[in-house]
Design a protein around this motif. Sequence first.
Motif, short mmCIF file in Angstrom:
data_model
loop_
_atom_site.label_atom_id
_atom_site.label_comp_id
_atom_site.label_asym_id
_atom_site.label_seq_id
_atom_site.Cartn_x
_atom_site.Cartn_y
_atom_site.Cartn_z
N ASP A 1 62.55 29.53 -25.94
CA ASP A 1 61.26 29.02 -25.56
C ASP A 1 61.45 27.79 -24.68
OD1 ASP A 1 58.58 28.42 -25.36
OD2 ASP A 1 58.53 27.36 -27.27
N THR A 2 61.42 28.00 -23.37
CA THR A 2 61.62 26.88 -22.45
C THR A 2 60.31 26.16 -22.16
OG1 THR A 2 61.37 28.35 -20.57
CG2 THR A 2 63.61 27.94 -21.35
N GLU A 3 59.19 26.78 -22.47
CA GLU A 3 57.91 26.13 -22.21
C GLU A 3 57.78 24.85 -23.03
OE1 GLU A 3 53.13 27.00 -22.53
OE2 GLU A 3 54.56 28.60 -22.81
N GLY A 4 58.20 24.86 -24.25
CA GLY A 4 58.15 23.66 -25.08
C GLY A 4 59.03 22.55 -24.53
N ARG A 5 60.15 22.89 -24.00
CA ARG A 5 61.06 21.89 -23.43
C ARG A 5 60.45 21.26 -22.18
NH1 ARG A 5 66.95 24.82 -23.80
NH2 ARG A 5 66.99 25.06 -26.05
N ILE A 6 59.85 22.09 -21.35
CA ILE A 6 59.25 21.57 -20.12
C ILE A 6 58.07 20.67 -20.44
CG2 ILE A 6 58.02 22.23 -18.01
CD1 ILE A 6 59.81 24.75 -18.00
N ALA A 7 57.22 21.09 -21.36
CA ALA A 7 56.06 20.28 -21.75
C ALA A 7 56.52 18.95 -22.34
CB ALA A 7 55.19 21.03 -22.74
N ARG A 8 57.53 18.96 -23.14
CA ARG A 8 58.05 17.72 -23.73
C ARG A 8 58.61 16.80 -22.64
NH1 ARG A 8 61.33 19.56 -27.99
NH2 ARG A 8 62.95 19.93 -26.47
N PHE A 9 59.29 17.38 -21.66
CA PHE A 9 59.82 16.60 -20.54
C PHE A 9 58.69 15.96 -19.75
CE2 PHE A 9 61.04 16.25 -16.08
CZ PHE A 9 62.19 15.48 -16.18
N GLU A 10 57.64 16.75 -19.47
CA GLU A 10 56.52 16.22 -18.70
C GLU A 10 55.78 15.12 -19.46
OE1 GLU A 10 54.27 19.70 -17.74
OE2 GLU A 10 55.54 20.17 -16.00
N ARG A 11 55.61 15.26 -20.76
CA ARG A 11 54.96 14.21 -21.56
C ARG A 11 55.80 12.94 -21.56
NH1 ARG A 11 54.13 18.31 -25.40
NH2 ARG A 11 55.84 17.44 -26.59
N ARG A 12 57.10 13.09 -21.65
CA ARG A 12 57.99 11.95 -21.72
C ARG A 12 57.99 11.15 -20.43
NH1 ARG A 12 63.86 13.36 -23.42
NH2 ARG A 12 62.82 13.61 -25.42
N TYR A 13 57.99 11.84 -19.30
CA TYR A 13 58.12 11.16 -18.02
C TYR A 13 56.83 11.16 -17.20
CZ TYR A 13 63.02 11.18 -19.16
OH TYR A 13 64.21 11.00 -19.79
N GLU A 14 55.69 11.38 -17.86
CA GLU A 14 54.42 11.40 -17.17
C GLU A 14 54.04 10.00 -16.69
OE1 GLU A 14 49.81 12.57 -18.20
OE2 GLU A 14 51.39 13.04 -19.59
N GLY A 15 53.72 9.89 -15.43
CA GLY A 15 53.27 8.62 -14.87
C GLY A 15 54.39 7.65 -14.54
N LYS A 16 55.63 8.00 -14.74
CA LYS A 16 56.75 7.13 -14.39
C LYS A 16 57.27 7.54 -13.03
CE LYS A 16 58.21 6.29 -19.10
NZ LYS A 16 59.31 6.35 -20.03
N GLU A 17 57.04 6.73 -12.06
CA GLU A 17 57.51 7.05 -10.71
C GLU A 17 58.29 5.92 -10.13
OE1 GLU A 17 54.44 8.47 -8.20
OE2 GLU A 17 53.85 9.97 -9.63
#
Length: 82
Positions: free
Chosen positions: A66-82
């Motif tokens: 299940d890679t969808e959970g990994r991608i969602a967790r990555f996006e939550r972790r790095y959301e808004g950090k640019e």
Amino acid sequence: MQRDKQPPYQPVVFRDRAAGFAFLTRSTATSEETIDWDDGNTYPVIDVEISAESHPFYTGRARTVDTEGRIARFERRYEGKE
């Protein structure tokens, strides 16, 4: 090709005990154990742990990751950090 240095190329039976599958082919592999084959001859037998009859990829029993959970967790972790 030097005849004295090459291993003998002979008929051998490869057997997957888990699947109850065996096939006769030619190989340089050797074994002390033998088996009586359907044609009435005796051949060396080599037991293998996995064959096409028992491998999860070929039997359709492969697990999917299940890679969808990994991608969602990555996006939550790095959301808004640019």
